[in-house]
Design a protein around this motif. Structure first.
Motif, PDB file in Angstrom:
ATOM      1  N   ARG A 243       7.780   5.167  20.127  1.00 43.98           N
ATOM      2  CA  ARG A 243       8.000   5.968  19.214  1.00 43.98           C
ATOM      3  C   ARG A 243       7.825   7.560  19.555  1.00 43.98           C
ATOM      4  NH1 ARG A 243       5.946   2.978  13.488  1.00 43.98           N
ATOM      5  NH2 ARG A 243       6.913   1.060  13.843  1.00 43.98           N
ATOM      6  N   GLY A 244       7.494   7.650  20.702  1.00 40.72           N
ATOM      7  CA  GLY A 244       6.970   8.971  21.295  1.00 40.72           C
ATOM      8  C   GLY A 244       5.725   9.488  20.769  1.00 40.72           C
ATOM      9  N   ILE A 245       4.706   9.369  21.582  1.00 39.35           N
ATOM     10  CA  ILE A 245       3.393   9.874  21.338  1.00 39.35           C
ATOM     11  C   ILE A 245       3.122  11.097  22.376  1.00 39.35           C
ATOM     12  CG2 ILE A 245       0.675   9.478  21.154  1.00 39.35           C
ATOM     13  CD1 ILE A 245       1.413   6.519  20.777  1.00 39.35           C
ATOM     14  N   TYR A 246       3.033  12.243  22.001  1.00 35.95           N
ATOM     15  CA  TYR A 246       2.978  13.374  22.758  1.00 35.95           C
ATOM     16  C   TYR A 246       1.367  14.007  22.546  1.00 35.95           C
ATOM     17  CZ  TYR A 246       7.858  13.203  23.367  1.00 35.95           C
ATOM     18  OH  TYR A 246       9.127  12.569  23.933  1.00 35.95           O
ATOM     19  N   HIS A 247       0.952  14.650  23.936  1.00 37.23           N
ATOM     20  CA  HIS A 247       0.047  15.467  24.009  1.00 37.23           C
ATOM     21  C   HIS A 247       0.777  16.973  23.995  1.00 37.23           C
ATOM     22  CE1 HIS A 247      -2.999  17.775  26.703  1.00 37.23           C
ATOM     23  NE2 HIS A 247      -3.191  18.002  25.518  1.00 37.23           N
ATOM     24  N   ILE A 248       0.384  17.676  23.217  1.00 35.72           N
ATOM     25  CA  ILE A 248       1.071  19.115  23.072  1.00 35.72           C
ATOM     26  C   ILE A 248      -0.152  20.089  23.090  1.00 35.72           C
ATOM     27  CG2 ILE A 248       2.280  20.665  21.317  1.00 35.72           C
ATOM     28  CD1 ILE A 248       3.682  18.121  20.301  1.00 35.72           C
ATOM     29  N   TYR A 249       0.093  21.032  23.896  1.00 32.57           N
ATOM     30  CA  TYR A 249      -0.821  22.255  23.894  1.00 32.57           C
ATOM     31  C   TYR A 249      -0.208  23.645  24.307  1.00 32.57           C
ATOM     32  CZ  TYR A 249      -0.563  20.408  28.846  1.00 32.57           C
ATOM     33  OH  TYR A 249      -0.003  20.348  30.113  1.00 32.57           O
ATOM     34  N   SER A 250      -0.975  24.674  23.883  1.00 35.49           N
ATOM     35  CA  SER A 250      -0.275  25.893  24.294  1.00 35.49           C
ATOM     36  C   SER A 250      -1.652  26.817  24.270  1.00 35.49           C
ATOM     37  CB  SER A 250       0.692  26.420  23.267  1.00 35.49           C
ATOM     38  OG  SER A 250       1.265  27.555  23.683  1.00 35.49           O
TER      39      SER A 250
ATOM     40  N   TYR B 260      -2.268  40.391   9.816  1.00 34.54           N
ATOM     41  CA  TYR B 260      -3.650  40.498   9.332  1.00 34.54           C
ATOM     42  C   TYR B 260      -4.164  41.348  10.288  1.00 34.54           C
ATOM     43  CZ  TYR B 260      -7.853  38.038   8.026  1.00 34.54           C
ATOM     44  OH  TYR B 260      -9.295  37.832   7.480  1.00 34.54           O
ATOM     45  N   HIS B 261      -4.113  41.438  11.308  1.00 35.39           N
ATOM     46  CA  HIS B 261      -5.012  42.043  12.354  1.00 35.39           C
ATOM     47  C   HIS B 261      -4.326  43.292  12.806  1.00 35.39           C
ATOM     48  CE1 HIS B 261      -7.956  38.720  12.762  1.00 35.39           C
ATOM     49  NE2 HIS B 261      -6.755  37.908  13.156  1.00 35.39           N
ATOM     50  N   LYS B 262      -3.285  43.560  12.372  1.00 36.99           N
ATOM     51  CA  LYS B 262      -2.387  44.925  12.620  1.00 36.99           C
ATOM     52  C   LYS B 262      -2.262  45.033  14.036  1.00 36.99           C
ATOM     53  CE  LYS B 262      -4.183  47.582   8.758  1.00 36.99           C
ATOM     54  NZ  LYS B 262      -4.782  46.318   7.848  1.00 36.99           N
ATOM     55  N   THR B 263      -1.651  44.019  14.737  1.00 33.77           N
ATOM     56  CA  THR B 263      -1.340  43.889  16.091  1.00 33.77           C
ATOM     57  C   THR B 263       0.350  43.786  16.191  1.00 33.77           C
ATOM     58  OG1 THR B 263      -1.960  41.686  16.192  1.00 33.77           O
ATOM     59  CG2 THR B 263      -3.513  43.083  16.886  1.00 33.77           C
ATOM     60  N   ARG B 264       0.672  43.470  17.340  1.00 33.40           N
ATOM     61  CA  ARG B 264       2.112  43.265  17.587  1.00 33.40           C
ATOM     62  C   ARG B 264       2.337  42.614  18.893  1.00 33.40           C
ATOM     63  NH1 ARG B 264       4.583  49.126  17.755  1.00 33.40           N
ATOM     64  NH2 ARG B 264       6.423  48.031  17.613  1.00 33.40           N
ATOM     65  N   GLY B 265       3.452  41.938  19.131  1.00 32.67           N
ATOM     66  CA  GLY B 265       3.882  41.259  20.269  1.00 32.67           C
ATOM     67  C   GLY B 265       3.781  39.724  20.091  1.00 32.67           C
ATOM     68  N   ALA B 266       4.402  39.097  21.137  1.00 31.68           N
ATOM     69  CA  ALA B 266       4.417  37.472  21.228  1.00 31.68           C
ATOM     70  C   ALA B 266       2.930  37.161  21.196  1.00 31.68           C
ATOM     71  CB  ALA B 266       4.818  37.245  22.483  1.00 31.68           C
ATOM     72  N   LEU B 267       2.696  36.058  20.765  1.00 34.31           N
ATOM     73  CA  LEU B 267       1.270  35.221  20.473  1.00 34.31           C
ATOM     74  C   LEU B 267       1.166  34.240  21.249  1.00 34.31           C
ATOM     75  CD1 LEU B 267      -1.579  35.657  18.973  1.00 34.31           C
ATOM     76  CD2 LEU B 267      -0.431  34.382  17.188  1.00 34.31           C
ATOM     77  N   PHE B 268       2.075  33.098  21.343  1.00 33.26           N
ATOM     78  CA  PHE B 268       2.166  32.017  22.161  1.00 33.26           C
ATOM     79  C   PHE B 268       2.807  31.930  23.183  1.00 33.26           C
ATOM     80  CE2 PHE B 268       1.355  30.979  17.481  1.00 33.26           C
ATOM     81  CZ  PHE B 268       0.194  30.001  17.679  1.00 33.26           C
ATOM     82  N   GLU B 269       2.260  31.263  24.271  1.00 28.33           N
ATOM     83  CA  GLU B 269       3.067  31.069  25.430  1.00 28.33           C
ATOM     84  C   GLU B 269       4.275  30.138  25.146  1.00 28.33           C
ATOM     85  OE1 GLU B 269       0.540  29.131  28.366  1.00 28.33           O
ATOM     86  OE2 GLU B 269      -0.176  30.877  28.968  1.00 28.33           O
ATOM     87  N   ARG B 270       5.480  30.342  25.755  1.00 29.35           N
ATOM     88  CA  ARG B 270       6.773  29.626  25.660  1.00 29.35           C
ATOM     89  C   ARG B 270       7.193  29.248  26.780  1.00 29.35           C
ATOM     90  NH1 ARG B 270       8.766  30.526  20.481  1.00 29.35           N
ATOM     91  NH2 ARG B 270       7.294  31.431  18.808  1.00 29.35           N
ATOM     92  N   PRO B 271       7.693  27.822  26.801  1.00 28.90           N
ATOM     93  CA  PRO B 271       7.656  27.030  25.801  1.00 28.90           C
ATOM     94  C   PRO B 271       6.300  26.437  25.855  1.00 28.90           C
ATOM     95  CG  PRO B 271       8.610  25.969  27.754  1.00 28.90           C
ATOM     96  CD  PRO B 271       8.340  27.162  27.987  1.00 28.90           C
ATOM     97  N   PHE B 272       5.923  25.528  24.597  1.00 29.43           N
ATOM     98  CA  PHE B 272       4.991  25.020  24.629  1.00 29.43           C
ATOM     99  C   PHE B 272       4.811  23.703  25.552  1.00 29.43           C
ATOM    100  CE2 PHE B 272       7.342  23.270  21.089  1.00 29.43           C
ATOM    101  CZ  PHE B 272       7.086  22.179  21.298  1.00 29.43           C
ATOM    102  N   LYS B 273       3.688  23.306  25.991  1.00 30.29           N
ATOM    103  CA  LYS B 273       3.593  22.243  26.960  1.00 30.29           C
ATOM    104  C   LYS B 273       3.643  21.018  26.169  1.00 30.29           C
ATOM    105  CE  LYS B 273       2.782  24.915  30.501  1.00 30.29           C
ATOM    106  NZ  LYS B 273       2.282  25.982  30.143  1.00 30.29           N
ATOM    107  N   ARG B 274       4.119  19.877  26.535  1.00 32.97           N
ATOM    108  CA  ARG B 274       4.233  18.682  25.980  1.00 32.97           C
ATOM    109  C   ARG B 274       4.218  17.509  27.103  1.00 32.97           C
ATOM    110  NH1 ARG B 274       9.786  19.446  22.663  1.00 32.97           N
ATOM    111  NH2 ARG B 274      10.849  20.531  24.462  1.00 32.97           N
ATOM    112  N   LYS B 275       3.361  16.293  26.763  1.00 34.04           N
ATOM    113  CA  LYS B 275       3.492  15.336  27.833  1.00 34.04           C
ATOM    114  C   LYS B 275       3.549  13.955  27.063  1.00 34.04           C
ATOM    115  CE  LYS B 275       0.732  17.367  31.620  1.00 34.04           C
ATOM    116  NZ  LYS B 275       1.530  17.176  32.550  1.00 34.04           N
ATOM    117  N   LEU B 276       4.487  13.214  27.397  1.00 31.60           N
ATOM    118  CA  LEU B 276       4.769  11.801  26.829  1.00 31.60           C
ATOM    119  C   LEU B 276       3.471  11.026  27.142  1.00 31.60           C
ATOM    120  CD1 LEU B 276       6.473  10.083  25.104  1.00 31.60           C
ATOM    121  CD2 LEU B 276       7.468   9.117  27.165  1.00 31.60           C
ATOM    122  N   ILE B 277       2.848  10.140  26.254  1.00 33.22           N
ATOM    123  CA  ILE B 277       1.544   9.472  26.510  1.00 33.22           C
ATOM    124  C   ILE B 277       2.387   7.980  26.879  1.00 33.22           C
ATOM    125  CG2 ILE B 277      -0.441   8.142  25.715  1.00 33.22           C
ATOM    126  CD1 ILE B 277      -0.539  11.310  25.513  1.00 33.22           C
ATOM    127  N   ASP B 278       2.135   7.621  28.086  1.00 28.18           N
ATOM    128  CA  ASP B 278       2.914   6.477  28.698  1.00 28.18           C
ATOM    129  C   ASP B 278       1.976   5.359  29.145  1.00 28.18           C
ATOM    130  OD1 ASP B 278       1.886   7.823  31.034  1.00 28.18           O
ATOM    131  OD2 ASP B 278       4.042   7.907  31.756  1.00 28.18           O
TER     132      ASP B 278
END
Length: 211
Positions: free
Chosen positions: A10-17, A115-133
């Protein structure tokens, strides 16, 4: 670990960024709470969550992507709280898993910058994902996720850190975390606690997990 064989297809993934350029993702408790609220809104409809941790500049998740019939059968919080919705609001329409994660990151980044009165990208793209096999990866990644705050010096034991799924796993309080499956992968709650009480070599685990 028999339950793993039942879920494997069914697709179990470890996702991180991480925050882009080492940028902080969370500065205060409001940030953590708001991210979790958005996570429930966008990700709970399309995935079952088994473990998570939110760190200052990164996060880790262990999820199983739902099959199509599960997504249709599972109402989103918006459908429950607001059955009359704006048809032009695309944020409330369930998309593919990748689209749902993009909605999460975009919504959070916009709110965070405001909220913090900042600007710009926040997350690395693309997010990382690994299938649990394999079974070993499944249990070790849970230990890795819960021990992340220990590894980074925020606490001496996972029980001391509020922004992870460890406390939900050992609690009897209602939770959307699928902790019954998690405890089952460790045989029982006593063994779950015992294995988390043992020292985890995160550096060696990261090499093995290829993080």
């Amino acid at each position: 670990m028999q339950q793993f064989e039942q879920l494997k297809h069914r697709g179990i993934y470890h996702i991180y960024s991480h925050g882009v350029g080492g940028r902080d993702l969370f500065r205060d408790s409001n940030n953590y709470d708001y991210f979790l609220a958005l996570y429930d809104k966008y990700i709970s409809p399309i995935a079952r969550t088994y473990a998570w941790v939110l760190m200052k500049n990164h996060f880790h998740l262990l999820v199983r992507i739902k099959e199509e019939e599960e997504v249709v059968a599972s109402p989103t919080p918006d459908r429950v709280l607001n059955p009359i919705r704006d048809k032009n609001d695309n944020s409330l329409k369930i998309g593919t898993p990748s689209q749902q994660f993009s909605k999460l990151f975009n919504a959070y980044a916009q709110a965070y910058n405001k909220y913090h009165k900042t600007r710009g990208a926040l997350f690395e793209r693309p997010f990382k994902r690994k299938l649990i096999d394999n079974k070993a990866y499944l249990r070790d990644i849970i230990l890795y996720i819960h021990n992340n705050p220990v590894h980074h010096g925020f606490c001496e034991h996972p029980v001391e850190y509020p922004w992870s799924s460890y406390l939900s796993c050992i609690s009897m309080k209602p939770s959307k975390l699928h902790r019954k499956a998690v405890i089952g992968w460790f045989d029982d709650k006593a063994n779950f606690k015992t294995m988390h009480n043992q020292k985890v070599d995160v550096f060696e685990m990261e090499k093995w997990l290829e993080i």
